[in-house]
Design a protein around this motif. Structure first.
Motif, mmCIF file in Angstrom:
data_model
loop_
_atom_site.group_PDB
_atom_site.id
_atom_site.type_symbol
_atom_site.label_atom_id
_atom_site.label_comp_id
_atom_site.label_asym_id
_atom_site.label_seq_id
_atom_site.Cartn_x
_atom_site.Cartn_y
_atom_site.Cartn_z
ATOM 1 N N GLY A 131 0.790 -1.224 0.000
ATOM 2 C CA GLY A 131 0.000 0.000 0.000
ATOM 3 C C GLY A 131 0.821 1.272 0.000
ATOM 4 O O GLY A 131 2.043 1.240 0.068
ATOM 5 N N TYR A 132 0.132 2.394 -0.136
ATOM 6 C CA TYR A 132 0.817 3.677 -0.262
ATOM 7 C C TYR A 132 0.473 4.595 0.897
ATOM 8 O O TYR A 132 -0.655 4.617 1.379
ATOM 9 C CB TYR A 132 0.429 4.362 -1.563
ATOM 10 C CG TYR A 132 0.904 3.597 -2.769
ATOM 11 C CD1 TYR A 132 2.236 3.625 -3.149
ATOM 12 C CD2 TYR A 132 0.012 2.836 -3.509
ATOM 13 C CE1 TYR A 132 2.671 2.920 -4.238
ATOM 14 C CE2 TYR A 132 0.439 2.129 -4.601
ATOM 15 C CZ TYR A 132 1.777 2.172 -4.969
ATOM 16 O OH TYR A 132 2.209 1.462 -6.032
ATOM 17 N N LEU A 133 1.439 5.369 1.312
ATOM 18 C CA LEU A 133 1.186 6.401 2.312
ATOM 19 C C LEU A 133 0.189 7.416 1.769
ATOM 20 O O LEU A 133 -0.665 7.927 2.487
ATOM 21 C CB LEU A 133 2.488 7.109 2.665
ATOM 22 C CG LEU A 133 3.474 6.321 3.522
ATOM 23 C CD1 LEU A 133 4.747 7.124 3.698
ATOM 24 C CD2 LEU A 133 2.858 6.000 4.863
ATOM 25 N N GLY A 134 0.316 7.700 0.475
ATOM 26 C CA GLY A 134 -0.563 8.671 -0.172
ATOM 27 C C GLY A 134 -2.027 8.287 -0.008
ATOM 28 O O GLY A 134 -2.880 9.140 0.236
ATOM 29 N N ASN A 135 -2.336 6.995 -0.119
ATOM 30 C CA ASN A 135 -3.713 6.544 0.057
ATOM 31 C C ASN A 135 -4.140 6.650 1.502
ATOM 32 O O ASN A 135 -5.262 7.039 1.817
ATOM 33 C CB ASN A 135 -3.844 5.085 -0.402
ATOM 34 C CG ASN A 135 -3.995 5.016 -1.906
ATOM 35 O OD1 ASN A 135 -4.462 5.967 -2.520
ATOM 36 N ND2 ASN A 135 -3.591 3.898 -2.474
ATOM 37 N N THR A 136 -3.223 6.305 2.402
ATOM 38 C CA THR A 136 -3.554 6.321 3.819
ATOM 39 C C THR A 136 -3.905 7.727 4.267
ATOM 40 O O THR A 136 -4.880 7.946 4.988
ATOM 41 C CB THR A 136 -2.359 5.807 4.644
ATOM 42 O OG1 THR A 136 -1.753 4.734 3.931
ATOM 43 C CG2 THR A 136 -2.800 5.354 6.012
ATOM 44 N N PHE A 137 -3.109 8.704 3.853
ATOM 45 C CA PHE A 137 -3.332 10.069 4.300
ATOM 46 C C PHE A 137 -4.170 10.884 3.328
ATOM 47 O O PHE A 137 -4.398 12.060 3.561
ATOM 48 C CB PHE A 137 -1.988 10.763 4.542
ATOM 49 C CG PHE A 137 -1.162 10.094 5.585
ATOM 50 C CD1 PHE A 137 -1.608 10.042 6.912
ATOM 51 C CD2 PHE A 137 0.042 9.497 5.269
ATOM 52 C CE1 PHE A 137 -0.856 9.416 7.883
ATOM 53 C CE2 PHE A 137 0.795 8.876 6.240
ATOM 54 C CZ PHE A 137 0.350 8.823 7.553
ATOM 55 N N GLY A 138 -4.580 10.279 2.220
ATOM 56 C CA GLY A 138 -5.377 11.001 1.246
ATOM 57 C C GLY A 138 -4.619 12.058 0.465
ATOM 58 O O GLY A 138 -5.202 13.019 -0.028
ATOM 59 N N VAL A 139 -3.286 11.916 0.386
ATOM 60 C CA VAL A 139 -2.495 12.884 -0.381
ATOM 61 C C VAL A 139 -2.129 12.212 -1.701
ATOM 62 O O VAL A 139 -1.111 11.548 -1.800
ATOM 63 C CB VAL A 139 -1.214 13.291 0.373
ATOM 64 C CG1 VAL A 139 -0.672 14.600 -0.181
ATOM 65 C CG2 VAL A 139 -1.460 13.383 1.850
ATOM 66 N N HIS A 140 -2.958 12.374 -2.722
ATOM 67 C CA HIS A 140 -2.779 11.522 -3.903
ATOM 68 C C HIS A 140 -1.598 11.903 -4.756
ATOM 69 O O HIS A 140 -1.057 11.065 -5.467
ATOM 70 C CB HIS A 140 -4.074 11.518 -4.723
ATOM 71 C CG HIS A 140 -5.142 10.760 -4.014
ATOM 72 N ND1 HIS A 140 -5.144 9.390 -3.919
ATOM 73 C CD2 HIS A 140 -6.224 11.185 -3.322
ATOM 74 C CE1 HIS A 140 -6.174 9.003 -3.206
ATOM 75 N NE2 HIS A 140 -6.843 10.064 -2.821
ATOM 76 N N TRP A 141 -1.153 13.155 -4.680
ATOM 77 C CA TRP A 141 0.007 13.523 -5.503
ATOM 78 C C TRP A 141 1.280 12.857 -4.988
ATOM 79 O O TRP A 141 2.293 12.804 -5.665
ATOM 80 C CB TRP A 141 0.198 15.031 -5.568
ATOM 81 C CG TRP A 141 0.303 15.710 -4.216
ATOM 82 C CD1 TRP A 141 -0.707 16.300 -3.530
ATOM 83 C CD2 TRP A 141 1.471 15.842 -3.407
ATOM 84 N NE1 TRP A 141 -0.248 16.783 -2.338
ATOM 85 C CE2 TRP A 141 1.096 16.525 -2.240
ATOM 86 C CE3 TRP A 141 2.794 15.455 -3.566
ATOM 87 C CZ2 TRP A 141 1.996 16.809 -1.228
ATOM 88 C CZ3 TRP A 141 3.690 15.752 -2.550
ATOM 89 C CH2 TRP A 141 3.288 16.434 -1.386
ATOM 90 N N LEU A 142 1.219 12.293 -3.788
ATOM 91 C CA LEU A 142 2.392 11.642 -3.215
ATOM 92 C C LEU A 142 2.640 10.282 -3.858
ATOM 93 O O LEU A 142 3.777 9.810 -3.926
ATOM 94 C CB LEU A 142 2.177 11.472 -1.704
ATOM 95 C CG LEU A 142 3.432 11.279 -0.845
ATOM 96 C CD1 LEU A 142 4.317 12.492 -0.944
ATOM 97 C CD2 LEU A 142 3.016 11.044 0.600
#
Lengths: 357, 382
Positions: free
Chosen positions: A286-297
């Motif tokens: 999984g991605y940190l971007g998905n976890t925190f809702g920061v999709h550009w990450l």
């Protein structure tokens, strides 16, 4: 995608495509080659109870920059009685061959040089230029060591393309695509969706695939080692026998181009192995971007995972180089034709049968 | 090994020619300045002719113009990887000519230095052999351990390569007070390193592929060519001058003489010659352990003659150098200068076997064979 962004920025399709295709060179290959040379020196040093370069910058981090500056300043020596046009073209050809590969490699979901449907085929084809370049270099140098090195190299690279192709075919039969981007996208989710763990489909076939995939991975890894002339297959430039093989007569920037191409190539084959078997740019969990809702990450994370996987395989290549002795040229051929090709072929047949059933 | 019959015959309309490749004098793997003139058919060696003389320094002629003690530093420069043993051999020869007795402590010191030198020399041989085969890491590991021995030599003689330590009738200085302690520490340090080398290189599958059954030297050929030392023992003959023609005090020590058994291929192949040196290092450690325990106190310079003027006559004396039989033939005419000194060097003799061993092999094997017979060009050319 970067292309759309560039298109909005420049307003011209041609310019956007041009800039996009240059990006891997400037933001990746050149810095990578600098880094990889240093990495090789440091890895080898620490494996051999040494420190490696320590003087230029902190722990020698600027050593390669200094080396490149030195090479740029050097006189461009062309020995007498060489075939001058070929001698001058050869390093460029080798460089183009290894740089061209990067165009089709997906660094992250938003960063593919050229998203070609025949990506894998294109990579195999364009890296064929390297053989031509090496042969040219060896022939035009008018040096017996270069000639022997070039002949060995051509025989070796062409032979080892066969097991590589057979393994790629195996993967293509399962996934039905030659596009590296699609291949990476398919292996999304967690690491058990990677091809080495049987691919994204769940079922009995997944567990049959696992040993087959591991065999295929070992075969392709060995043959890529041979294709980039790394130990134990560094026969074309076997220092103790052939001085420096096909680039014995090269100096200055032309030598640097061979050198750069070698390191670029190391990463290219590692990247292909990572993309085929280890999920490409996909994160194993999984991605940190998905976890925190920061999709550009997410694209940046993907870039991180991709380089991490690539660098890991580059590290293994270095590790092998500083551990193993070198095979002899006939033993190298025997390994390819007597072991790798039959194994890859049987693997291909079994996978083919399973996919048909 | 590819013999001539196995080379596929060419069609009549294709013209092929043999290629002559000059390997050296500037080449990474000729261990000095040696030129090998290789006649090749493709990559197969048809003929290998060594050309020597690039490092000739007229040692033997030079020695005639010097007094006996002045020759010692020149012997250092022959086999520069085994300097101590060259001095040792020279001192033994001149003492035989003079007919003098040596204090026991001196004999112990000489044996200790000689065996340390044997280990150091074999480490270079094994390390560079690994590098020749393509494995760089064992090379640096071997040199790391050799450095420790060189530091011990530096402690006693002040030099790290060319010592001028063993003199006729004695040694130049007594041992440093710390020497015995440091030397004893080296032995338990070094034993695991031999195992490390075996793990890394000796048992490596690729290394065995490259060296086993390559350059096989049958025993009768070896004897006919006058091969000695580890190369002869690798062909299966238990012949060691330390045991068979004892000099100094080697008869006091308990050690084995390993011989080649052909574990990985044929008796007398490159792997056997390589492994012989690994086994000999272990035996040297055994001798060192005994010598360091038994070394007596005493004066080291009491027997050094004030003026060396041997009676007219001649002597041939030989010692077991790390590379083989190192013989000194000295003719004295009763003056302070030797009338003639002739050296029988192992490397020179061993180089003569190159053509015999290389025929029918590939270029890569030439390197493997040359490395396995372990020559030092400084001694070949003298």
């Amino acid at each position: 995608m970067i292309y759309d962004y560039l298109y909005n920025l420049t307003g011209s399709e041609a310019l956007a495509a041009f800039i996009q295709s240059l990006l891997p060179l400037f933001i990746f290959i050149l810095p990578f080659a600098l880094f990889a040379v240093l990495m090789e020196r440091k890895v080898s040093a620490h494996m051999q109870d040494r420190l490696g370069p320590m003087r230029v910058g902190y722990h020698g981090i600027l050593q390669t920059v200094a080396d490149i500056l030195k090479l740029v300043q050097k006189e461009d020596i062309v020995p007498a009685d060489t075939d001058k046009p070929l001698f001058n073209i050869a390093p460029a050809l080798v460089f183009v061959g290894s740089y061209g590969v990067f165009a089709a490699i997906p660094f992250s979901g938003a960063f593919v040089g050229a998203n070609i449907d025949l990506g894998l085929f294109y990579i195999v084809a364009i890296s064929g230029l390297i053989v031509a370049g090496i042969l040219m270099a060896g022939w035009s140098s008018n040096n017996k060591y270069s000639l022997l090195g070039a002949m060995r190299s051509a025989a070796q690279i062409i032979s080892y393309e066969i097991p590589t192709m057979l393994v790629i075919l195996t993967i293509v039969m399962i996934t039905g695509t030659l596009n590296l981007y699609t291949l990476s996208e398919m292996q999304t989710g967690y690491f058990w969706n990677w091809m080495i763990f049987g691919g994204p489909d769940f079922g009995i076939s997944k567990f049959i695939f696992i040993p087959l995939m591991i065999i295929a991975f070992v075969v392709i890894y060995i043959s890529t080692l041979a294709e980039v002339n790394r130990t134990p297959f560094d026969i074309p430039e076997a220092e103790s026998e052939l001085v420096a093989g096909y680039h014995t007569e090269y100096s200055g920037m032309k030598f640097a181009m061979f050198f750069l191409a070698e390191y670029a190539n190391m990463f290219a084959v590692s990247a292909i192995v990572a993309a085929i078997f280890f999920g490409g740019f996909q994160s194993p969990f999984g991605y940190l971007g998905n976890t925190f809702g920061v999709h550009w990450l997410i694209p940046f994370e993907q870039f991180f995972w991709f380089t991490a996987k690539g660098l890991f395989f580059v590290f293994v290549q270095m590790w092998l180089r500083w551990t193993l002795p070198r095979l002899r040229v006939d033993q190298l051929m025997a390994l390819c034709w007597k072991y790798l090709i039959p194994i890859a072929f049987v693997d291909l047949l079994i996978v083919g049968l399973i996919t048909v059933l | 090994m590819l013999t001539e019959e196995k080379i596929p015959t060419k069609p009549d309309n294709v013209r092929t020619e043999e290629m002559v490749l000059n390997m050296g004098p500037q080449h990474p793997s000729t261990h000095g300045v040696l030129r090998l003139e290789l006649t090749l058919q493709g990559e197969i060696i048809k003929e290998c002719r060594p050309h020597i003389g690039y490092l000739h320094r007229c040692f033997e002629k030079h020695a005639e113009a010097m007094t006996y003690p002045q020759v010692v530093p020149y012997t250092d420069r022959m086999d520069y990887l085994a300097s101590m043993y060259n001095e040792f051999g020279y001192a033994v020869a001149v003492e035989k000519l003079l007919g003098i007795e040596i204090p026991e402590r001196v004999e112990y010191i000489r044996v200790i230095m000689g065996e340390f030198q044997r280990i150091a020399s074999h480490l270079v041989a094994l390390g560079t052999y690994g590098a020749d085969i393509g494995a760089m890491t064992p090379f640096l590991f071997c040199f790391r351990d050799r450095e420790k021995i060189l530091s011990l030599f530096e402690l006693v003689s002040g030099a790290r390569l060319l010592y001028n330590y063993i003199w006729v009738g004695g040694v130049s200085h007594d041992l440093h007070p710390d020497f015995v302690r440091l030397a004893k520490e080296f032995i338990p340090y070094f034993r695991p390193k031999i195992k490390e080398l075996n793990d890394l290189l000796t048992g490596n599958r690729i290394f065995i592929e490259r060296t086993a059954n390559v350059g096989v030297l049958p025993l009768d050929t070896a004897i006919n060519f006058g091969i000695s030392g580890p190369n002869l023992r690798a062909s299966g003959l238990k012949w060691d001058l330390r045991r068979d023609d004892p000099y100094s005090i080697y008869d006091k020590f308990d050690f084995d003489i390993p011989i080649g058994k052909g574990e990985m291929g044929t008796v007398g192949d490159c792997w056997d010659r390589y492994y012989m040196r690994v086994l000999e290092m272990e035996q040297s450690l055994r001798i060192l352990e005994q010598a360091l325990d038994q070394i007596p106190e005493g004066d080291v310079s009491s027997a050094i003659p004030k003026r060396i003027k041997p009676p007219a006559g001649q002597v041939y004396s030989r010692v077991e150098n790390p590379r083989g039989e190192l013989g000194y033939f000295i003719i004295s005419n009763g003056t302070v200068n030797p009338f003639r000194i002739k050296v029988k060097g192992p490397s020179f003799v061993h180089l003569g076997i190159m053509n015999e061993l290389c025929k029918g092999h590939m270029i890569a094997d030439v390197i493997a064979i040359l490395g396995s017979i372990d020559i030092v060009l400084g001694e070949v050319d003298r």
